[in-house]
Design an enzyme around this catalytic site. Structure first.
Site, PDB file in Angstrom:
ATOM      1  CB  CYS A  35      -0.800  -0.039   1.353  1.00  0.00           C
ATOM      2  SG  CYS A  35      -0.072  -0.073   2.883  1.00  0.00           S
ATOM      3  CG  ASP A  37      -0.037   3.258   4.329  1.00  0.00           C
ATOM      4  OD1 ASP A  37      -0.179   4.124   3.669  1.00  0.00           O
ATOM      5  OD2 ASP A  37      -1.103   2.526   4.614  1.00  0.00           O
ATOM      6  CB  CYS A  64      -4.422   2.702   6.745  1.00  0.00           C
ATOM      7  SG  CYS A  64      -4.163   1.194   7.553  1.00  0.00           S
ATOM      8  CB  CYS A 108      -2.662  -2.340   8.605  1.00  0.00           C
ATOM      9  SG  CYS A 108      -3.852  -2.172   7.120  1.00  0.00           S
TER      10      CYS A 108
HETATM   11 FE1  FES Z   1      -1.281   0.270   4.387  1.00  0.00          FE
HETATM   12 FE2  FES Z   1      -3.130  -0.121   6.314  1.00  0.00          FE
HETATM   13  S1  FES Z   1      -3.569   0.145   4.329  1.00  0.00           S
HETATM   14  S2  FES Z   1      -0.760  -0.187   6.233  1.00  0.00           S
END
Ligand code: FES
Length: 156
Positions: A35, A37, A64, A108
């Site tokens: 993602c 992140d 997120c 996540c």
């Molecule tokens: Fe990337 Fe949750 S969507 S860490």
């Protein structure tokens, strides 16, 4: 809204342990290729009953809501754990009161687990080298040119 989502929202209303620990003994940073992140975790150890245990943990995230909520829980439940105990905690273990991660949110939790494991690689017996420049935020450090102390480890 599921029970999990409700608990995530409640945790986000007052997340714990956000921000850099200036006196940290260990720091870990990871990024999720899934993602994009990113998460950084700091650990501060102390001696208790002859053992070296985690005294404080904190985090900073470009992530997120679930990742932030899990990191908030994880940094609370890491207190008092030895490095070895912390090493064995899975993403699901780190969710604490949030409960089990839904399948779509497992990565996540793995982001938090990855930051923890990366931090544990820089053990307290191997002091962290001071950065050659001031690193105040994850954002500013990520914008630094390659070759600094920051290591980004993609999660599998
Ligand atoms: Fe990337 Fe949750 S969507 S860490």
């Amino acid at each position: 809204m599921s029970d999990f989502e409700t608990k995530v929202r409640e945790t986000l209303a007052n997340p714990e342990n956000q921000g850099e620990l200036p006196d940290a003994d260990a720091v870990g940073t990871v990024g999720s290729p899934e993602c994009g992140d990113m998460m950084r975790m700091w650990l501060k150890f102390t001696e208790k009953d002859g053992k070296k245990v985690i005294d404080r943990a904190s985090f900073q995230a470009f992530g997120c809501q679930t990742a932030i909520a899990v990191a908030s829980m994880a940094t609370q439940l890491l207190k008092g754990k030895t490095a070895e105990e912390a090493q064995h905690l899975s993403a699901q273990d780190l969710t604490g009161e949030l409960g089990p991660l839904p399948p779509m949110k497992i990565h996540c939790g793995q982001l938090v687990e990855g930051a923890l494991k990366n931090a544990l690689e820089s053990t307290p017996s191997q002091p962290i080298e001071a950065p050659t420049e001031s690193v105040n935020t994850l954002s500013s450090s990520l914008n630094r040119p390659a070759g600094g102390k920051l290591r980004i480890i993609p999660l599998d």
